[in-house]
Every structure is written in C-alpha cells, then in structure tokens.
Motif scaffolding. Sequence first.
Motif, short mmCIF file in Angstrom:
data_model
loop_
_atom_site.label_atom_id
_atom_site.label_comp_id
_atom_site.label_asym_id
_atom_site.label_seq_id
_atom_site.Cartn_x
_atom_site.Cartn_y
_atom_site.Cartn_z
N MET A 1 0.88 -1.46 0.08
CA MET A 1 0.10 -0.22 -0.16
C MET A 1 0.76 1.49 -0.13
O MET A 1 1.57 1.23 1.48
N VAL A 2 0.68 2.11 -0.84
CA VAL A 2 1.34 3.50 -0.74
C VAL A 2 0.16 4.91 -0.40
O VAL A 2 -0.44 4.63 -0.29
N PHE A 3 1.10 5.21 0.48
CA PHE A 3 0.91 6.54 1.55
C PHE A 3 1.30 8.15 0.93
O PHE A 3 2.59 7.56 0.41
N ALA A 4 0.24 8.60 1.01
CA ALA A 4 0.70 9.83 0.52
C ALA A 4 1.67 11.21 1.56
O ALA A 4 1.27 10.66 2.15
N VAL A 5 2.68 11.35 0.60
CA VAL A 5 4.19 11.92 1.61
C VAL A 5 3.54 13.36 1.39
O VAL A 5 3.95 13.50 0.97
N SER A 6 3.06 14.06 2.22
CA SER A 6 3.58 15.61 2.61
C SER A 6 4.04 16.37 3.03
O SER A 6 5.17 15.29 3.22
N ARG A 7 4.92 16.60 1.82
CA ARG A 7 6.65 17.40 1.68
C ARG A 7 6.47 18.90 2.40
O ARG A 7 5.60 19.50 2.41
N ASP A 8 7.32 18.89 2.80
CA ASP A 8 7.04 20.19 3.61
C ASP A 8 8.24 21.20 3.45
O ASP A 8 9.90 21.11 3.88
N TYR A 9 7.70 22.45 2.64
CA TYR A 9 8.13 23.11 1.78
C TYR A 9 8.32 24.59 2.79
O TYR A 9 7.10 24.71 3.39
N GLU A 10 9.37 25.09 2.66
CA GLU A 10 9.47 26.21 2.85
C GLU A 10 8.85 27.56 2.06
O GLU A 10 9.00 27.35 1.09
N PRO A 11 8.11 28.05 2.74
CA PRO A 11 7.29 29.53 1.76
C PRO A 11 8.68 30.29 0.83
O PRO A 11 10.28 31.44 2.07
N VAL A 12 8.76 30.28 -0.01
CA VAL A 12 10.14 31.30 -1.04
C VAL A 12 9.35 32.02 -2.02
O VAL A 12 8.26 31.72 -2.18
N PRO A 13 9.30 33.51 -1.92
CA PRO A 13 9.12 34.16 -2.21
C PRO A 13 8.92 34.00 -3.67
O PRO A 13 10.20 34.08 -4.20
N GLY A 14 7.79 34.40 -4.83
CA GLY A 14 8.38 34.29 -6.41
C GLY A 14 8.40 32.49 -6.44
O GLY A 14 8.23 32.20 -7.62
N GLN A 15 7.89 31.58 -5.17
CA GLN A 15 7.47 30.52 -6.07
C GLN A 15 7.02 29.94 -5.86
O GLN A 15 5.83 30.37 -5.03
N TRP A 16 6.35 29.21 -6.36
CA TRP A 16 4.48 28.83 -7.37
C TRP A 16 4.51 27.38 -6.66
O TRP A 16 5.38 26.65 -6.71
N TYR A 17 3.11 27.48 -5.42
CA TYR A 17 2.81 25.89 -5.42
C TYR A 17 2.01 26.10 -5.96
O TYR A 17 0.77 26.67 -5.80
N GLU A 18 1.23 24.53 -5.46
CA GLU A 18 0.30 23.90 -5.71
C GLU A 18 -0.91 23.73 -4.18
O GLU A 18 -0.09 22.23 -3.69
N ASN A 19 -1.44 24.06 -4.08
CA ASN A 19 -2.46 23.20 -3.43
C ASN A 19 -3.24 22.07 -3.36
O ASN A 19 -4.21 22.15 -3.73
N VAL A 20 -2.43 20.86 -3.11
CA VAL A 20 -3.04 19.41 -3.59
C VAL A 20 -5.00 19.17 -3.59
O VAL A 20 -5.10 19.22 -4.58
N GLU A 21 -4.59 19.55 -1.82
CA GLU A 21 -6.32 19.26 -1.45
C GLU A 21 -7.05 19.80 -1.62
O GLU A 21 -8.39 19.89 -2.56
N GLU A 22 -6.60 21.89 -2.42
CA GLU A 22 -7.39 22.28 -2.56
C GLU A 22 -7.65 22.63 -4.29
O GLU A 22 -8.41 23.12 -4.58
N GLU A 23 -6.76 22.03 -5.27
CA GLU A 23 -6.89 21.56 -6.34
C GLU A 23 -6.34 23.44 -6.53
O GLU A 23 -6.84 24.38 -8.13
N GLU A 24 -5.51 24.63 -5.91
CA GLU A 24 -5.12 25.60 -6.29
C GLU A 24 -4.03 26.16 -6.52
O GLU A 24 -3.30 25.73 -5.62
N SER A 25 -3.71 26.45 -7.52
CA SER A 25 -2.66 27.15 -7.94
C SER A 25 -2.65 28.49 -6.98
O SER A 25 -3.10 29.67 -7.62
N PHE A 26 -0.70 28.96 -6.01
CA PHE A 26 -0.89 30.12 -5.93
C PHE A 26 0.98 30.45 -6.01
O PHE A 26 1.50 29.56 -5.84
#
Length: 112
Positions: A1-26
């Motif tokens: 069984m494969v578990f999704a692992v949440s990655r802990d990213y530090e917030p970096v100004p100018g960097q784009w991220y996707e909130n996987v649960e909400e499916e929102e990019s910012f």
Amino acid sequence: MVFAVSRDYEPVPGQWYENVEEEESFRVLSVDEDSERLEIEYLDGDIEEIDLEAWREMDLERIEEPEGWSESDDEDADDDEDWEEEDEEDDDDDDDDLDEDEDDVDDERDEY
C-alpha cells in the motif's frame, strides 16, 4: 500500500505552489518571519494572508510558473515604462520654462 507523503516546503517569495487538497495554484508574495505570516496570490489575482501554521498544514507541491502568467506581468511593466516616458517629456517642458524665465531676467537687467 502506498501512502501520500506531504512535503514540507518553506515559503519562498516568487515560488509557485499547488495546494493539492484544494487544487489551487498560488505564488508566495512575501514572508514576514517576525509575525509568522505570509502573503500569497492565487491565479485569479486574489491575495490572501495566512500564518505559517496554516502553511504547514497544507499539502503542497512546488510547481512551475503557470503559462501566460509572466505575460500579464510584462504588460504591467510596459505600463510603467509608458508612465516614465511621459514623466521625462514633462520634465523637459519644465526645463524650457526655466530657460525662458532666465531670459526674462536677463532682459530686465539690460533695461537698467
């Protein structure tokens, strides 16, 4: 069984991220470490301020800058350049006025 692992990213100004649960990019606009708050901007232009605790609870993925995003930023830069050009033209006019005033002073001196 494969578990999704949440990655802990530090917030970096100018960097784009996707909130996987909400499916929102910012992207991160700014990080204030003193108040532990950060400002993010969503694709639709909405800006939100969140705390670092909320950030750490998100399931995030780093993503590339969305296509077309930089084009809208470039348009803003073009607008700024137009303003600067207009300001320079106005400055030139002001200089001409000063020259004329100096000529008037010279004429007055000649009369005496």
